[in-house]
Each structure stands twice: as C-alpha cells, then as structure tokens.
Design a protein around this motif. Structure first.
Motif, short mmCIF file in Angstrom:
data_model
loop_
_atom_site.label_atom_id
_atom_site.label_comp_id
_atom_site.label_asym_id
_atom_site.label_seq_id
_atom_site.Cartn_x
_atom_site.Cartn_y
_atom_site.Cartn_z
N ALA A 148 44.09 23.16 21.88
CA ALA A 148 42.92 22.29 22.06
C ALA A 148 43.21 20.89 21.57
CB ALA A 148 41.73 22.89 21.32
N ASN A 149 43.93 20.77 20.46
CA ASN A 149 44.24 19.45 19.94
C ASN A 149 45.20 18.71 20.87
OD1 ASN A 149 43.88 17.50 17.75
ND2 ASN A 149 46.06 17.83 17.38
N ALA A 150 46.13 19.42 21.51
CA ALA A 150 47.01 18.78 22.50
C ALA A 150 46.20 18.25 23.68
CB ALA A 150 48.07 19.78 22.97
N PHE A 151 45.23 19.02 24.15
CA PHE A 151 44.36 18.53 25.22
C PHE A 151 43.58 17.30 24.75
CE2 PHE A 151 44.41 22.87 27.33
CZ PHE A 151 45.00 22.41 28.50
N ARG A 152 43.12 17.31 23.50
CA ARG A 152 42.35 16.17 22.97
C ARG A 152 43.22 14.93 22.89
NH1 ARG A 152 41.20 13.64 18.08
NH2 ARG A 152 42.89 14.81 17.14
N ILE A 153 44.47 15.07 22.42
CA ILE A 153 45.38 13.94 22.35
C ILE A 153 45.61 13.33 23.74
CG2 ILE A 153 47.80 13.31 21.91
CD1 ILE A 153 47.75 15.34 19.58
N ALA A 154 45.79 14.20 24.73
CA ALA A 154 46.06 13.72 26.08
C ALA A 154 44.84 13.05 26.71
CB ALA A 154 46.52 14.88 26.97
N ALA A 155 43.65 13.56 26.38
CA ALA A 155 42.43 13.07 27.03
C ALA A 155 41.82 11.86 26.33
CB ALA A 155 41.38 14.19 27.09
N ASP A 156 41.88 11.84 25.00
CA ASP A 156 41.11 10.86 24.24
C ASP A 156 41.95 9.81 23.53
OD1 ASP A 156 38.99 12.43 25.01
OD2 ASP A 156 38.83 13.49 23.10
N GLY A 157 43.25 10.04 23.35
CA GLY A 157 44.09 9.12 22.60
C GLY A 157 44.80 8.12 23.48
N GLU A 158 45.73 7.38 22.87
CA GLU A 158 46.47 6.33 23.57
C GLU A 158 47.63 6.87 24.40
OE1 GLU A 158 47.80 3.25 20.95
OE2 GLU A 158 46.00 3.34 19.72
N LEU A 159 48.02 8.11 24.20
CA LEU A 159 49.24 8.63 24.79
C LEU A 159 49.26 8.49 26.31
CD1 LEU A 159 51.97 10.07 24.46
CD2 LEU A 159 50.72 12.23 24.55
N ALA A 160 48.17 8.82 26.97
CA ALA A 160 48.16 8.86 28.43
C ALA A 160 47.71 7.53 29.04
CB ALA A 160 47.24 9.98 28.89
N ARG A 161 47.50 6.51 28.23
CA ARG A 161 47.00 5.24 28.77
C ARG A 161 48.13 4.32 29.15
NH1 ARG A 161 42.49 4.60 24.00
NH2 ARG A 161 41.21 6.39 24.63
N PRO A 208 46.76 5.26 6.47
CA PRO A 208 48.23 5.36 6.53
C PRO A 208 48.87 5.64 5.18
CG PRO A 208 47.47 3.43 7.74
CD PRO A 208 46.29 3.96 6.97
N ALA A 209 48.16 5.41 4.10
CA ALA A 209 48.72 5.66 2.77
C ALA A 209 48.71 7.13 2.41
CB ALA A 209 47.96 4.86 1.71
N THR A 210 47.89 7.92 3.10
CA THR A 210 47.76 9.33 2.75
C THR A 210 47.99 10.27 3.92
OG1 THR A 210 45.37 9.23 3.12
CG2 THR A 210 46.15 8.83 0.86
N SER A 211 48.44 9.74 5.07
CA SER A 211 48.67 10.59 6.23
C SER A 211 49.83 10.04 7.03
CB SER A 211 47.40 10.67 7.10
OG SER A 211 46.98 9.39 7.51
N VAL A 212 50.36 10.86 7.91
CA VAL A 212 51.54 10.51 8.70
C VAL A 212 51.14 9.99 10.08
CG1 VAL A 212 53.70 11.40 9.70
CG2 VAL A 212 52.93 12.19 7.44
N VAL A 213 50.14 10.61 10.69
CA VAL A 213 49.69 10.22 12.03
C VAL A 213 48.19 9.95 11.99
CG1 VAL A 213 51.52 11.57 13.15
CG2 VAL A 213 49.26 12.60 12.79
N ASP A 214 47.71 9.24 13.00
CA ASP A 214 46.28 8.95 13.08
C ASP A 214 45.55 10.15 13.67
OD1 ASP A 214 46.40 8.88 15.89
OD2 ASP A 214 46.31 6.69 16.00
N PRO A 215 44.22 10.10 13.81
CA PRO A 215 43.50 11.27 14.30
C PRO A 215 43.87 11.72 15.71
CG PRO A 215 42.00 9.81 13.14
CD PRO A 215 43.30 9.08 13.26
#
Length: 486
Positions: A473-486, A434-441
C-alpha cells in the motif's frame, strides 16, 4: 513486495522502469511441494550469511528471487490498525507515530487488496480499521478442526476472525488449498506473491524491464553528493553500471540499509545519512511459534492458515498492548524441527499429526542500538537485543491457556531468534524532520534529489501484524501521491 508493487504502479505512467533483482525466478518444480526439500534441505534458501554482533554467523530467513520473500510467505495480508499510525504506549516505551495517518494510506490498502487478491470477512475483528469498501473476495472457510477451535474461543469470550489471506480462490482460480502454502513456493502460482501479482503484469506493460542475477553493490553520486548518478552492480561475474534519472531502493530493510552504508563517502556515515539514522532502529517483531497438541485426536486439516484473533492487541492492562495470534500453515514432520533439533523424527511426526499450530507477534520498539552495520569485510552485521518482551510473554501465556481450554492439554512454545527476520523494518525511517529521519513521508531521501526508498525500511514502527500489505500500500501511495512519478 515494495519493488514489484512500485513497478506495477508505475507501469502505465509513461516512465521507463528497470527493476534490478539479485536472484532469478524461483523454479517451478516438484520440490516446491516437498517439505523435506524446502525445510530439511533448505532448497530455496539462497542468501549469504549475516553476522550476529554477539554470536557470529547465521543464515537469515531471506530469499533472493523475483518476488523476494513473498515467494515463500504465508500470504497473510492484514492492514495495520488505525491506531498503529499514531503514537502507542507500550510496556517499555512509546511506539512513535508515523508522519501519515491511516486515512492517507486507506485507498492504497484497497488497491493493494485488489491486486493481491485478498480474501477476508469484514466486521469480525474488533480492532479492524474502517474500510472504504469490502474485501475483494470472501473469507476463506475454516476446515473442521479450525472451525471447532474458533467456536471454543468464542465460548471463552474471544472474537476470532477469518485471517485476510492472498490466495487465488476466485471462480476458476488456481488455489487447491494444499498443505504446502505457508513457507513453500506455490507450484500452481496461486499464492498472491509479488512476482505473480505485480512483477509479471508490470513486465507485460512493455515499459518495465527486469535484470535478474544482478547485485547492486554501490550507488555513486555527482560531485555535490546530492544526486545519484549510477548504480554499480555485478552480473554473472561482470561489473554493470546502471544510469538513470531516479533511483528507488526496495531491497528489504536490512539490505537497503547495507547498500546505503556501503555507498557512503567514507565519513563514517552512509548515503542519505545526514540524520545518522541509516541502519538504526531495526525492528523485527517479537514472535513465538505455539504448537498445541491433543494426543487423543488427529488434526487432519490441510489448509490451516485461516484463523486469527486480536482480542489482546490493544490490551490496557499492566503489560500494555500484547499483539496478534494467527494460525500457521499445518506443520508436517520436517517443518516441526522448530520444536528442537534433538527431537526424534517419529515424535515430531506424531506431534504434528495431532497439533494446531499458531504464530504470535508482538510489537517491538525502535531503538538506536538495534541496528544494521557493514563491517570491514563487507559483511552485514545485525546488532539486535529484543525489547518489550513482557507483553509478548503475557501473550504466550494467555494463548497457551486459551488452547488448553480448547482441549489441547500439551502446548509447546518457541520464541524466534535473530534469523527469523521476515518482518524486518525501520532502518531508513520516514519523517518530516531531516534531523531525525532518512526519507520524507513519500519515501524520498532528505539528502538527495533523486533517491527513494519503497520497502519496510521506512516504517517508523512495526505494529504487531504482518507488514506485507502495508509495504504494498505504501508503494502505491509513493507512486500516486509523491514526486516519484511526476
């Protein structure tokens, strides 16, 4: 590309999704196919002025419509190279590694290629990353002048390939291989833009709605500052408040950063800006138009954007990696103004009739001083000084020589300036720290519980090829693997 693809990815996951678009649907009309309307009169350029920090106002190459810039893009949809996700030594520094590897995004590249109807031929490009499957559709055949150029390049020891491109050349598809694709809206909806391929199917699912002509001006948070409670917008001159459980920004790297900056608490930093990186590390590629002319023969190619070569993409000489070369859509006289505003129209027409037209891209480095700010008049200000230019000049030199050896004795080049920004990225970078980036992976803001970013703002580096497929592809990854759709 990011917002529409994400809505498509979420459409069957049970969430109610509202997409907010500041523009409207781009009209289908005769002028879609008119070079004078599109390029001379700028009929579809509807953005406000931005401001160059050193030279004043300019009209950026962004378009506010459902589908965004993809309504007029050239539909070139390559994957980033596998090495692009790691640290890469460039001439002026190190291009940073991403917090994900190619293997993390590869399945989502495959899905994006299916959704965006990508045509290509595997095994031709020596830099091509590994694939879990073939392209959905075969490569687009070259017309005679482009095929002859490819043969000449092979004779010089180079390895040209069929550019991955998103057009509807399926059996029964709508593409007619016209001369008004790259830079034009598609009158036939046969270009694989984010409106046609993602937004419309998302709306058809029933749980996705779309607000057009709606500009979000600020995000508000709860008293703790850790949760977004509403988006404040204007629609047809009236204020509109949008309340939701989760918010995603996908306004393009510049406007996403500007919205975060406008939504700050007054401490000099924007929303989600605990790292101080919001708006910084703006990248846009070093890019040059090359127009190679043979006065002795006409180029009657109609659909020219089918060829590329990456032989110098990983060059290990004194300049380091150089970049990508690809053909442009065939220039017509009104489009050839890129060669100069003072060149008489008849000369431009003669040059365009005898030219092969190329677009060259080289990677630029993320630097803190290349940044987006918002001034006291609420205007977007671009602070941009090109870097890593020596490799780009070498790419131009080698390409010029290759074209002359291919029988084009007259070669014009023009490097693109601050207004050519369709490849913008890097202003809300993703990372573990968080000290060097705005969002997580996975695109979630480190500082907020319910805010994500799903466009090229999250890119830690720009690579040296078109970003569109990687955004999807990254939008699909965010939807499939991240917290957004949970």
């Amino acid at each position: 590309m990011g917002g529409a693809t994400l809505a498509y990815a979420l459409r069957n996951l049970g969430a109610r999704v509202t997409v907010i678009e500041r523009g409207d649907f781009l009209p289908r009309e005769y002028e879609n196919w008119s070079p004078k309307a599109v390029f001379t009169r700028g009929r579809y350029r509807n953005s406000e002025n931005w401001y160059d920090a050193t030279s004043g106002p300019f009209r950026p190459g962004v378009h506010y419509y459902v589908g965004g810039n993809t309504k007029v893009f050239g539909a070139t949809l390559p994957r980033f190279r596998e090495t692009d996700f790691g640290a890469v030594d460039l001439h002026e520094g190190v291009s940073p590694a991403w917090p994900i590897d190619y293997r993390d995004i590869e399945p989502h590249y495959a899905r994006a290629e299916r959704v965006y109807r990508v045509h290509g031929t595997p095994g031709q490009d020596p830099t091509e990353p590994w694939r879990s499957g073939d392209f959905p559709f075969p490569g687009v055949a070259h017309e005679p002048a482009v095929a002859a150029l490819a043969d000449s390049l092979r004779g010089q020891g180079l390895t040209p390939f069929d550019m991955p491109i998103g057009v509807d050349l399926r059996t029964g598809g709508g593409c007619v291989r016209c001369a008004t694709c790259d830079g034009f809206p598609c009158l036939l909806d046969a270009k694989s833009d984010a409106d046609v391929c993602a937004m419309r199917p998302a709306l058809a699912a029933g749980n996705v709605e779309l607000l057009t002509r709606t500009t979000v001006v600020r995000l508000r948070t709860d008293p703790s500052g850790t949760r977004v409670t509403e988006a404040v917008a204007t629609r047809d001159g009236r204020e509109l408040r949008v309340v939701a459980e989760r918010f995603v920004l996908a306004a393009g790297a510049v406007n996403t950063a500007a919205l975060l900056l406008r939504s700050g608490t007054g401490s000099g930093r924007g929303l989600a800006d605990g790292s101080g990186r919001v708006g910084r590390n703006y990248m846009v590629h070093n890019s040059t138009f090359v127009v190679a002319v043979d006065p002795r023969r006409r180029n009657d190619t109609v659909f020219q954007k089918t060829l590329g070569w990456n032989d110098w993409y990983r060059d290990e000489g004194p300049h380091g990696p150089l970049g990508n070369v690809q053909t442009l859509g065939k220039l017509q006289a009104p489009m050839a103004r890129v060669l100069g505003d003072r060149v008489p129209a008849p000369i431009l027409g003669a040059l365009a009739a005898h030219s092969v037209d190329l677009y060259l891209t080289s990677e630029d480095l993320p630097t803190p001083n290349n940044r987006i700010t918002v001034d006291g008049a609420d205007r977007v200000v671009v602070h941009w000084s090109p870097n890593n230019l020596a490799p780009h000049r070498e790419l131009v030199r080698r390409t010029t020589n290759a074209m002359r050896r291919s029988g084009y004795p007259v070669v014009f080049t023009r490097r693109m300036g601050v207004a050519v920004n369709s490849h913008q990225c890097g202003t809300a970078v993703m990372g573990e720290d968080p000290a060097t980036s705005v969002v997580d992976p996975y695109g979630k803001a480190h500082d907020l519980d319910n805010l994500w970013v799903a466009d090229s703002a999250v890119f830690p580096s720009s690579a040296a090829v078109n970003p569109g497929l990687t955004i999807a592809a990254n939008a699909f990854r965010i939807a499939a693997d991240g917290e957004l759709a949970r």
